[in-house]
Enzyme design. Structure first.
Site, PDB file in Angstrom:
ATOM      1  N   ARG A  70       0.848  -1.175   0.000  1.00  0.00           N
ATOM      2  CA  ARG A  70       0.000   0.000   0.000  1.00  0.00           C
ATOM      3  C   ARG A  70       0.891   1.235   0.000  1.00  0.00           C
ATOM      4  NH1 ARG A  70      -3.529  -3.030  -1.225  1.00  0.00           N
ATOM      5  NH2 ARG A  70      -5.636  -3.182  -0.355  1.00  0.00           N
ATOM      6  N   GLU A  91      -3.859   7.899  -5.457  1.00  0.00           N
ATOM      7  CA  GLU A  91      -3.901   7.289  -6.787  1.00  0.00           C
ATOM      8  C   GLU A  91      -5.084   7.838  -7.566  1.00  0.00           C
ATOM      9  OE1 GLU A  91      -3.819   3.029  -6.381  1.00  0.00           O
ATOM     10  OE2 GLU A  91      -1.878   3.047  -5.354  1.00  0.00           O
ATOM     11  N   HIS A 114      -0.481   0.592  -9.983  1.00  0.00           N
ATOM     12  CA  HIS A 114      -1.210  -0.368  -9.143  1.00  0.00           C
ATOM     13  C   HIS A 114      -1.709  -1.558  -9.971  1.00  0.00           C
ATOM     14  CE1 HIS A 114      -3.625  -0.570  -5.137  1.00  0.00           C
ATOM     15  NE2 HIS A 114      -3.300  -1.779  -5.552  1.00  0.00           N
TER      16      HIS A 114
END
Length: 316
Positions: free
Chosen positions: A229, A258, A277
């Protein structure tokens, strides 16, 4: 116990995952909720929901709720779950993406070790410049997190000839690691590492686990990979040290915000590889999530504990 006749899918990923795989859920009604507003409007009749990032002000507004099933592994997307009755089971997809994430982490380690950021920059500039790669065999890798991802990383790193040290919340040894230590020793062990892979959940304990103080204890050649994370890394501290040349390189797949903001200092930090991601992604992942959801629906209907449960008090 009573059968769950209606399931809700929240968010684009869950909706796309179920689309084309409705047969896995049998004859249950599938209600799609693409927006927070549409999901909140359905709360009064939700029995089971598949999704991620369900920010509900008060779960007590869902009196029929029996199962929350996340499409990912971390509970940080729904914590704090205010008003959630204790008999509601929460499950996730922990471990489903472990092989893909481990492969990604090792690919990034190799890319950093072989100086691919510098090599590609020279290629774009049409400059014939030899960048000196390093070899991972014989070096020491520190893995933060000894869950499914951390263990898969350890297996693959061991095959490359690396000595793998793991840190985890529990002191028991893990067979995939050459050494296993308590999480409290992370900063101390970072000084021994030639490379660090972060594979921990986002919890208050892991926020900025890799901060400026830890980075200053690392070797100047240390390579860092984060597939956990974004909150686990102090991004500004890392960018500063990449610019100063006091860290060998970093590959980040996750970020505190993000998409990564345009003004982030990471974008042009030397020796950095940034990906959006995607480490978890692999062919068939969506269907595996839906199949797990279907199995857990049946478990809840039988009054059994779910597979891949999430403890909201721990955050994973």
């Amino acid at each position: 116990m009573a059968r769950i006749g209606t399931v809700h899918c929240y968010g684009r990923f869950a909706i796309d995952a179920v689309s084309g795989a409705e047969a896995v859920l049998g004859d249950r009604e599938v209600v799609t909720c693409p927006t927070p507003e549409s999901f909140l409007a359905e709360l009064h009749r939700v029995e089971a929901v598949l999704g991620l990032g369900m920010r509900v002000p008060d779960w007590s507004a869902a009196p029929r709720l029996r199962l929350i099933h996340l499409v990912g592994s971390g509970a940080d997307s729904i914590v704090p779950a205010h008003g959630l009755p204790p008999d509601v089971q929460v499950a996730g997809a922990r471990g489903l993406s472990a092989p893909a994430m481990a492969e990604f982490a090792l690919a990034m380690l190799l890319a950093l070790a072989k100086r691919l950021p510098e090599v590609l920059a020279s290629q774009r500039a049409r400059v014939w410049e030899r960048h000196r790669p390093v070899i991972l065999s014989g070096t020491t890798l520190l893995v933060a997190g000894a869950g499914p991802v951390g263990r898969e990383v350890a297996r693959r790193a061991g095959a490359l000839g690396m000595t793998v040290i793991g840190v985890r919340g529990h002191p028991e040894p893990v067979p995939e690691f050459d050494e296993t230590h308590p999480a409290a020793r992370f900063a101390e062990l970072a000084a021994r590492a030639d490379a660090i892979v972060l594979a921990v959940p986002a919890t208050p304990r892991t926020r900025h686990l890799l901060d400026g103080a830890v980075l200053d204890r690392c070797r100047p050649s240390c390579l860092i990979v984060n597939v956990s994370r974004g909150e686990v890394v102090d991004e500004h501290a890392l960018a500063e040290r990449l610019r100063a040349g006091s860290i060998g390189g970093a590959a980040l797949d996750v970020f505190e915000k993000e998409p990564l903001p345009e003004d982030s200092p990471l974008w042009d930090a030397p020796g950095a590889i940034l990906t959006p991601h995607v480490a978890w992604s692999s062919p068939g992942y969506s269907r595996k999530v839906v199949e797990l959801f279907a199995r857990n629906l049946e478990r809840v209907e039988r009054g059994e504990p779910v597979a891949h449960p999430i403890d909201l008090t721990r955050g994973y």
